[in-house]
Enzyme design. Sequence first.
Site, PDB file in Angstrom:
ATOM      1  N   GLU A 116      61.041  72.239  24.849  1.00  0.00           N
ATOM      2  CA  GLU A 116      60.579  72.026  25.929  1.00  0.00           C
ATOM      3  C   GLU A 116      61.537  72.507  27.234  1.00  0.00           C
ATOM      4  O   GLU A 116      61.332  72.209  28.291  1.00  0.00           O
ATOM      5  CB  GLU A 116      60.316  70.507  26.392  1.00  0.00           C
ATOM      6  CG  GLU A 116      59.648  69.882  25.384  1.00  0.00           C
ATOM      7  CD  GLU A 116      58.063  70.292  25.538  1.00  0.00           C
ATOM      8  OE1 GLU A 116      57.624  71.038  26.266  1.00  0.00           O
ATOM      9  OE2 GLU A 116      57.098  69.483  24.638  1.00  0.00           O
ATOM     10  N   HIS A 139      62.780  63.721  29.133  1.00  0.00           N
ATOM     11  CA  HIS A 139      61.626  63.531  28.626  1.00  0.00           C
ATOM     12  C   HIS A 139      61.777  62.806  27.351  1.00  0.00           C
ATOM     13  O   HIS A 139      62.843  62.904  26.715  1.00  0.00           O
ATOM     14  CB  HIS A 139      61.110  64.997  28.357  1.00  0.00           C
ATOM     15  CG  HIS A 139      59.865  64.833  27.212  1.00  0.00           C
ATOM     16  ND1 HIS A 139      58.652  64.452  27.948  1.00  0.00           N
ATOM     17  CD2 HIS A 139      59.699  65.264  26.290  1.00  0.00           C
ATOM     18  CE1 HIS A 139      57.810  64.309  26.625  1.00  0.00           C
ATOM     19  NE2 HIS A 139      58.403  65.064  25.709  1.00  0.00           N
ATOM     20  N   HIS A 141      59.193  59.489  24.984  1.00  0.00           N
ATOM     21  CA  HIS A 141      57.821  59.027  24.542  1.00  0.00           C
ATOM     22  C   HIS A 141      57.830  57.555  24.370  1.00  0.00           C
ATOM     23  O   HIS A 141      57.665  56.957  23.493  1.00  0.00           O
ATOM     24  CB  HIS A 141      57.302  59.419  23.012  1.00  0.00           C
ATOM     25  CG  HIS A 141      57.710  61.106  22.764  1.00  0.00           C
ATOM     26  ND1 HIS A 141      57.865  61.413  21.481  1.00  0.00           N
ATOM     27  CD2 HIS A 141      57.451  61.948  23.677  1.00  0.00           C
ATOM     28  CE1 HIS A 141      57.740  62.935  21.736  1.00  0.00           C
ATOM     29  NE2 HIS A 141      57.578  63.179  23.035  1.00  0.00           N
ATOM     30  N   GLU A 169      59.629  45.296  42.005  1.00  0.00           N
ATOM     31  CA  GLU A 169      60.598  46.329  42.496  1.00  0.00           C
ATOM     32  C   GLU A 169      59.986  47.797  42.272  1.00  0.00           C
ATOM     33  O   GLU A 169      60.826  48.585  42.476  1.00  0.00           O
ATOM     34  CB  GLU A 169      62.006  46.249  42.204  1.00  0.00           C
ATOM     35  CG  GLU A 169      62.469  44.733  42.769  1.00  0.00           C
ATOM     36  CD  GLU A 169      63.961  44.309  42.449  1.00  0.00           C
ATOM     37  OE1 GLU A 169      64.698  45.126  41.805  1.00  0.00           O
ATOM     38  OE2 GLU A 169      64.309  43.468  43.154  1.00  0.00           O
ATOM     39  N   HIS A 210      51.152  61.668  25.447  1.00  0.00           N
ATOM     40  CA  HIS A 210      52.378  62.255  24.931  1.00  0.00           C
ATOM     41  C   HIS A 210      53.727  61.573  25.394  1.00  0.00           C
ATOM     42  O   HIS A 210      54.312  61.070  24.698  1.00  0.00           O
ATOM     43  CB  HIS A 210      52.390  63.887  25.512  1.00  0.00           C
ATOM     44  CG  HIS A 210      53.573  64.705  24.800  1.00  0.00           C
ATOM     45  ND1 HIS A 210      53.645  65.858  24.524  1.00  0.00           N
ATOM     46  CD2 HIS A 210      54.792  64.223  24.837  1.00  0.00           C
ATOM     47  CE1 HIS A 210      54.711  66.120  23.967  1.00  0.00           C
ATOM     48  NE2 HIS A 210      55.517  65.275  24.327  1.00  0.00           N
TER      49      HIS A 210
HETATM   50  P1  13P Z   1      62.131  69.156  20.639  1.00  0.00           P
HETATM   51  O1  13P Z   1      62.884  68.568  19.524  1.00  0.00           O
HETATM   52  O2  13P Z   1      61.872  70.487  20.537  1.00  0.00           O
HETATM   53  O3  13P Z   1      63.185  68.781  21.942  1.00  0.00           O
HETATM   54  O4  13P Z   1      60.687  68.585  20.873  1.00  0.00           O
HETATM   55  C1  13P Z   1      60.617  67.067  21.155  1.00  0.00           C
HETATM   56  C2  13P Z   1      59.323  66.806  21.933  1.00  0.00           C
HETATM   57  O5  13P Z   1      59.507  65.518  22.333  1.00  0.00           O
HETATM   58  C3  13P Z   1      58.349  67.665  22.323  1.00  0.00           C
HETATM   59  O6  13P Z   1      57.723  67.335  23.379  1.00  0.00           O
HETATM   60 ZN    ZN Z   2      57.589  65.233  23.637  1.00  0.00          ZN
END
Ligand code: 13P
Ligand code: ZN
Length: 270
Positions: A116, A139, A141, A169, A210
């Site tokens: 990413e 980033h 999940h 808040e 995602h």
């Molecule tokens: P990477 O292992 O390449 O960082 O990918 C993980 C991920 O969350 C892709 O969206």
């Molecule tokens: Zn991801």
Amino acid sequence: MKDILTAPFLIELVRTLTNMYAHGWDERNGGNVSVLLEEAELADFLDLNAVIRTIPTGFAAPELEGKYFLVTGTGKYFKNAQYDPAANLGVVRLTDQGAQAQLLWGFTDGGKFTSEFPAHMMSHVARWKVDPENRVVMHCHPANLLAMTYVHDLDEVKFTRTLWQMCTECIVVFPEGVNVLPWMLCGTNEIGEATAQKMESARLVVWAQHGIYGAGKDLDETFGLIETAEKAAEIWLKIAHLPLVNTISDEAMHLLEARFGVKAREGYLR
Ligand code: 13P
Ligand code: ZN
């Protein structure tokens, strides 16, 4: 030359990755983080003329020229970063306007930066336009935000208002709201460009089905942003199927704006 494993920026990233894993936000290799570093803070720890190898990035932006980043590796597990930082993380310097990344430290098993990387680098560039202090893109999940994207309208005003209403808040922590991208193929320049465009108006960008992207001036602020939105999503999932009796009114939101000196995104409150 000091040992880079004692560098505050490295210790803080490893602690943050460990914490993200502990929160359940980063199963397997899920998630990635990039931190902008200053040449001066790196010079104590690395010979900046010693390039280990050069890795093409597949994109370019003039703002990236000469910039240094500490970044997680592709396919690497956040839970392992604390045991082997040098294999799981890397320090790169971008050249050729970002088209090439010179590896200065890390990725010791021959690996490279996250898949990413386009979304990260383009998001940094986008945030610098509105906040020159921005240093972190994160980033992950988180389960509740992700779950919410299956059952909640993805309209950004509706999505933001729901989150704001779940914790008093929230509007204080992210008054600009949360931007949302529909499902898109990850790891591409296209999702990178779309994420960066959304980053111009908010520090949080949800990737439907995602995960989420956050940006901020440091790791704590960025982690805290995601943590707050994820908590709100958790509360929403706990109550969404129950008859709603009370909520935080728009009138109350305006009181919060005045009390905390924040301004809600234009047009998001009545
Ligand atoms: P990477 O292992 O390449 O960082 O990918 C993980 C991920 O969350 C892709 O969206
Ligand atoms: Zn991801």
